[in-house]
Design an enzyme around this catalytic site. Structure first.
Site, PDB file in Angstrom:
ATOM      1  CB  ALA A  36      -3.141  -5.660  10.055  1.00  0.00           C
ATOM      2  CD  GLU A  51      -0.672  -2.909   9.745  1.00  0.00           C
ATOM      3  OE1 GLU A  51      -1.859  -2.603   9.558  1.00  0.00           O
ATOM      4  OE2 GLU A  51      -0.126  -3.898   9.263  1.00  0.00           O
ATOM      5  N   GLY A  52      -0.539   2.863  10.283  1.00  0.00           N
ATOM      6  CA  GLY A  52      -1.090   4.101  10.814  1.00  0.00           C
ATOM      7  C   GLY A  52      -0.225   4.564  11.969  1.00  0.00           C
ATOM      8  CB  THR A  53       1.976   7.544  12.438  1.00  0.00           C
ATOM      9  OG1 THR A  53       1.029   8.612  12.330  1.00  0.00           O
ATOM     10  CG2 THR A  53       2.685   7.347  11.099  1.00  0.00           C
ATOM     11  CG  LEU A  76      -1.891   1.177   1.349  1.00  0.00           C
ATOM     12  CD1 LEU A  76      -2.920   1.157   0.222  1.00  0.00           C
ATOM     13  CD2 LEU A  76      -2.629   1.158   2.702  1.00  0.00           C
ATOM     14  CB  ILE A 115       6.479  -4.043   0.996  1.00  0.00           C
ATOM     15  CG1 ILE A 115       6.029  -2.768   0.254  1.00  0.00           C
ATOM     16  CG2 ILE A 115       5.428  -5.147   0.928  1.00  0.00           C
ATOM     17  CD1 ILE A 115       4.859  -2.005   0.880  1.00  0.00           C
ATOM     18  N   GLY A 136       2.586   7.798   2.435  1.00  0.00           N
ATOM     19  CA  GLY A 136       2.567   6.894   3.584  1.00  0.00           C
ATOM     20  C   GLY A 136       1.258   7.040   4.339  1.00  0.00           C
ATOM     21  NE  ARG A 161      22.936  -5.160  39.583  1.00  0.00           N
ATOM     22  CZ  ARG A 161      24.211  -5.406  39.365  1.00  0.00           C
ATOM     23  NH1 ARG A 161      24.668  -6.655  39.316  1.00  0.00           N
ATOM     24  NH2 ARG A 161      25.061  -4.406  39.196  1.00  0.00           N
TER      25      ARG A 161
HETATM   26  C1  LIG Z   1       9.357  -1.791   9.286  1.00  0.00           C
HETATM   27  C2  LIG Z   1       8.167  -1.295   8.519  1.00  0.00           C
HETATM   28  C3  LIG Z   1       7.331  -2.213   7.879  1.00  0.00           C
HETATM   29  C4  LIG Z   1       6.252  -1.758   7.116  1.00  0.00           C
HETATM   30  N1  LIG Z   1       5.454  -2.678   6.446  1.00  0.00           N
HETATM   31  C5  LIG Z   1       4.524  -2.220   5.546  1.00  0.00           C
HETATM   32  C6  LIG Z   1       3.811  -3.140   4.720  1.00  0.00           C
HETATM   33  O1  LIG Z   1       3.968  -4.366   4.826  1.00  0.00           O
HETATM   34  N2  LIG Z   1       2.953  -2.653   3.771  1.00  0.00           N
HETATM   35  C7  LIG Z   1       2.742  -1.307   3.616  1.00  0.00           C
HETATM   36  O2  LIG Z   1       1.962  -0.923   2.742  1.00  0.00           O
HETATM   37  N3  LIG Z   1       3.392  -0.398   4.424  1.00  0.00           N
HETATM   38  C8  LIG Z   1       4.275  -0.829   5.371  1.00  0.00           C
HETATM   39  N4  LIG Z   1       4.957   0.077   6.169  1.00  0.00           N
HETATM   40  C9  LIG Z   1       4.761   1.504   5.939  1.00  0.00           C
HETATM   41  C10 LIG Z   1       4.042   2.214   7.083  1.00  0.00           C
HETATM   42  O3  LIG Z   1       2.689   1.854   7.100  1.00  0.00           O
HETATM   43  C11 LIG Z   1       4.279   3.729   6.892  1.00  0.00           C
HETATM   44  O4  LIG Z   1       5.644   3.960   7.261  1.00  0.00           O
HETATM   45  C12 LIG Z   1       3.352   4.571   7.734  1.00  0.00           C
HETATM   46  O5  LIG Z   1       2.030   4.485   7.242  1.00  0.00           O
HETATM   47  C13 LIG Z   1       3.772   6.049   7.787  1.00  0.00           C
HETATM   48  O6  LIG Z   1       4.065   6.522   6.511  1.00  0.00           O
HETATM   49  P1  LIG Z   1       5.437   7.311   6.252  1.00  0.00           P
HETATM   50  O7  LIG Z   1       6.558   6.482   6.793  1.00  0.00           O
HETATM   51  O8  LIG Z   1       5.474   7.666   4.821  1.00  0.00           O
HETATM   52  O9  LIG Z   1       5.352   8.611   7.149  1.00  0.00           O
HETATM   53  P2  LIG Z   1       4.602   9.973   6.778  1.00  0.00           P
HETATM   54  O10 LIG Z   1       3.207   9.715   6.328  1.00  0.00           O
HETATM   55  O11 LIG Z   1       5.479  10.780   5.874  1.00  0.00           O
HETATM   56  O12 LIG Z   1       4.549  10.668   8.198  1.00  0.00           O
HETATM   57  C14 LIG Z   1       5.675  11.338   8.775  1.00  0.00           C
HETATM   58  C15 LIG Z   1       5.207  11.991  10.070  1.00  0.00           C
HETATM   59  O13 LIG Z   1       4.209  12.979   9.785  1.00  0.00           O
HETATM   60  C16 LIG Z   1       3.040  12.716  10.554  1.00  0.00           C
HETATM   61  N5  LIG Z   1       1.870  13.095   9.769  1.00  0.00           N
HETATM   62  C17 LIG Z   1       1.518  12.675   8.523  1.00  0.00           C
HETATM   63  N6  LIG Z   1       0.368  13.219   8.142  1.00  0.00           N
HETATM   64  C18 LIG Z   1      -0.049  14.006   9.166  1.00  0.00           C
HETATM   65  C19 LIG Z   1      -1.189  14.838   9.397  1.00  0.00           C
HETATM   66  N7  LIG Z   1      -2.159  14.977   8.474  1.00  0.00           N
HETATM   67  N8  LIG Z   1      -1.282  15.505  10.558  1.00  0.00           N
HETATM   68  C20 LIG Z   1      -0.322  15.386  11.502  1.00  0.00           C
HETATM   69  N9  LIG Z   1       0.785  14.618  11.350  1.00  0.00           N
HETATM   70  C21 LIG Z   1       0.916  13.938  10.198  1.00  0.00           C
HETATM   71  C22 LIG Z   1       3.075  11.225  10.856  1.00  0.00           C
HETATM   72  O14 LIG Z   1       2.333  10.921  12.017  1.00  0.00           O
HETATM   73  C23 LIG Z   1       4.574  11.004  11.042  1.00  0.00           C
HETATM   74  O15 LIG Z   1       4.941  11.339  12.362  1.00  0.00           O
HETATM   75  C24 LIG Z   1       5.997  -0.365   7.011  1.00  0.00           C
HETATM   76  C25 LIG Z   1       6.825   0.549   7.695  1.00  0.00           C
HETATM   77  C26 LIG Z   1       7.890   0.098   8.440  1.00  0.00           C
HETATM   78  C27 LIG Z   1       8.759   1.085   9.140  1.00  0.00           C
END
Ligand SMILES: Cc1cc2nc3c(=O)[nH]c(=O)nc-3n(C[C@H](O)[C@H](O)[C@H](O)COP(=O)(O)OP(=O)(O)OC[C@H]3O[C@@H](n4cnc5c(N)ncnc54)[C@H](O)[C@@H]3O)c2cc1C
Length: 392
Positions: A250, A371-373, A138, A170, A144, A276
């Site tokens: 998930a 899966e959503g920050t 996704l 992914i 993201g 300890r």
């Molecule tokens: C180890 C690992 C495994 C993963 N596995 C998968 C997978 O199998 N399949 C898949 O599809 N994805 C996967 N992901 C991706 C993961 O779902 C994304 O990293 C996550 O959704 C956040 O996207 P981003 O990293 O692009 O961060 P961004 O979306 O760029 O966010 C960066 C920061 O900005 C904040 N932010 C973003 N938008 C807003 C807003 N509107 N208001 C306030 N704050 C905001 C976020 O909270 C975050 O702190 C994986 C990630 C990791 C690290």
């Protein structure tokens, strides 16, 4: 690594709320983790390698498609059993739980819910047995938290589609036999496509240099004019709601899984604090360490109650996406805070691979983001209670 002496905290007798089947499923997963995961996981995490040899065992404890009907090879269990299995696996390692979550909720679930009968028969039994491994695409390099902005796309061309684009971060990508990929058609509508390893123009380069989820393989999915047979589209649902419903499943598993990581950190810290000796007495006899341990157990107990209630609601088909968001956010945050506190209880020993705490702590940095920050889940709750979407 130290022998696995884990004893699960159950301060509010939550076992009384479980059926005999729940306890059997949970105990089988717990013993398997003690036997097959704990002795090897630190070494694999240090080497940044997924332990392939545990795939068969994961299938045997029902971790691949716990709630998928037995007719398709699944374990046919209920939602609480699914949660308990995820809890036990993540007690061992969040990376191993990630592999199982992706296989179950992000690959088997969409095929089961939205796939054709032929797709279900072709893929589900093999995914349930671990003969096939799957991944879920996704997230993209530029999309993201906002997957609706995705640019991966496909166009119809005779009896097939042509897929172009890229997915990033992914889980399971480097070894997946099949990828459930979300892409836009020519009208900009999101659909799920089953992309199989070996299709020309499809590659899955591994992502290196992670300090987190090191025992889970992560990679990219690259599509360069990949020819996808038309029968590989998921016919049952289109639109962003389709991948989001998989994420609900998930995230529910993560809400339980994070409790496992927290329980392991608490149990390790409690045992260490009793053994300890400093200033001629166990550090467990000091008020400061008792405060840490008492607060950990309180938070674990609250999270257990939340997960259990969510399991009942989900089993009844009543759990909302916003309720699932709240539990994922709360329980992962609870776990990461407990990992940090537990690490301190162990002093210098806490930073070593002799104990599991530092590995859990680093793993949870991914779990709190994927899966959503943490932020986005808070905004989902905010949207749910106010009617105003602050993230758009
Ligand atoms: C180890 C690992 C495994 C993963 N596995 C998968 C997978 O199998 N399949 C898949 O599809 N994805 C996967 N992901 C991706 C993961 O779902 C994304 O990293 C996550 O959704 C956040 O996207 P981003 O990293 O692009 O961060 P961004 O979306 O760029 O966010 C960066 C920061 O900005 C904040 N932010 C973003 N938008 C807003 C807003 N509107 N208001 C306030 N704050 C905001 C976020 O909270 C975050 O702190 C994986 C990630 C990791 C690290």
């Amino acid at each position: 690594m130290k022998p696995d002496l884990f004893e699960a905290p159950d301060y509010y007798n939550l076992d009384d709320l479980l059926t005999e089947e729940h306890k059997l499923v949970r105990d089988a997963a717990r013993s398997w983790v003690k036997r097959e995961v704990s002795p090897i996981i630190e070494e694999y995490a240090q080497r940044a390698e997924f332990p392939n040899q545990i795939i068969k065992g994961l299938a045997e404890i029902g971790a691949f498609g716990p709630y998928i009907p037995e007719t398709y090879g699944g374990a046919g269990l209920d939602q609480i059993s699914y949660g308990l299995i995820m809890q036990e696996i993540e007690r061992g390692d969040s990376g191993v739980r990630s592999t199982a979550s992706v296989q179950s909720s992000l690959v088997m679930y969409p095929i089961w819910k939205y796939g054709s009968e032929e797709q279900k028969k072709k893929f589900l039994p093999k995914l349930a047995s671990g003969e096939f491994m799957g991944c879920f695409g996704l997230t993209e390099p530029d999309h993201g938290s906002n997957p609706g902005g995705m640019t991966t796309n496909f166009k119809a061309n005779g009896d097939h589609y042509i897929l172009n684009g890229a997915k990033m971060w992914i889980s399971n990508a480097p070894f997946a036999d099949v990828a459930v990929v979300w892409a836009k058609n020519e009208e900009g509508r999101v659909h799920g496509l089953l992309v199989e390893r070996g299709m020309e123009g499809f590659s899955t380069p591994e992502t290196h240099n992670k300090w987190s989820l090191r025992a889970s393989a992560t990679g990219e999915l690259i599509f360069d004019n990949v020819k996808i047979p038309k029968e590989n589209i998921l016919p049952g649902k289109s639109g962003l709601g389709a991948p989001l419903s998989c994420l609900d499943s998930a995230r529910f598993g993560i809400a339980w899984g994070a409790i496992g990581a927290a329980m392991d950190c608490y149990d390790t810290a409690l045992r260490y604090a009793k053994e300890r000796i400093q200033f001629d007495k166990p550090i467990a006899a000091t008020q400061l360490q008792q405060k840490k341990l008492a607060e950990m157990l309180t938070e674990i107990t609250k999270a257990q109650l939340m997960a259990w209630r969510l399991g009942v609601l989900r089993e009844e088909g009543k759990a909302t996406s916003a309720q699932i968001s709240m539990a994922k956010r709360n329980n992962v945050d609870m776990a990461i805070k407990i990992a940090r506190e537990a690490r301190q209880v162990l002093g210098g020993m806490g930073i070593t691979g002799e104990y599991s705490i530092m590995r859990h702590m680093m793993n949870l940095e991914s779990v709190i983001t994927y899966e959503g920050t943490h932020d986005i889940h808070l905004l989902i709750t905010g949207y749910d209670i106010t009617g105003h979407a602050a993230f758009k």
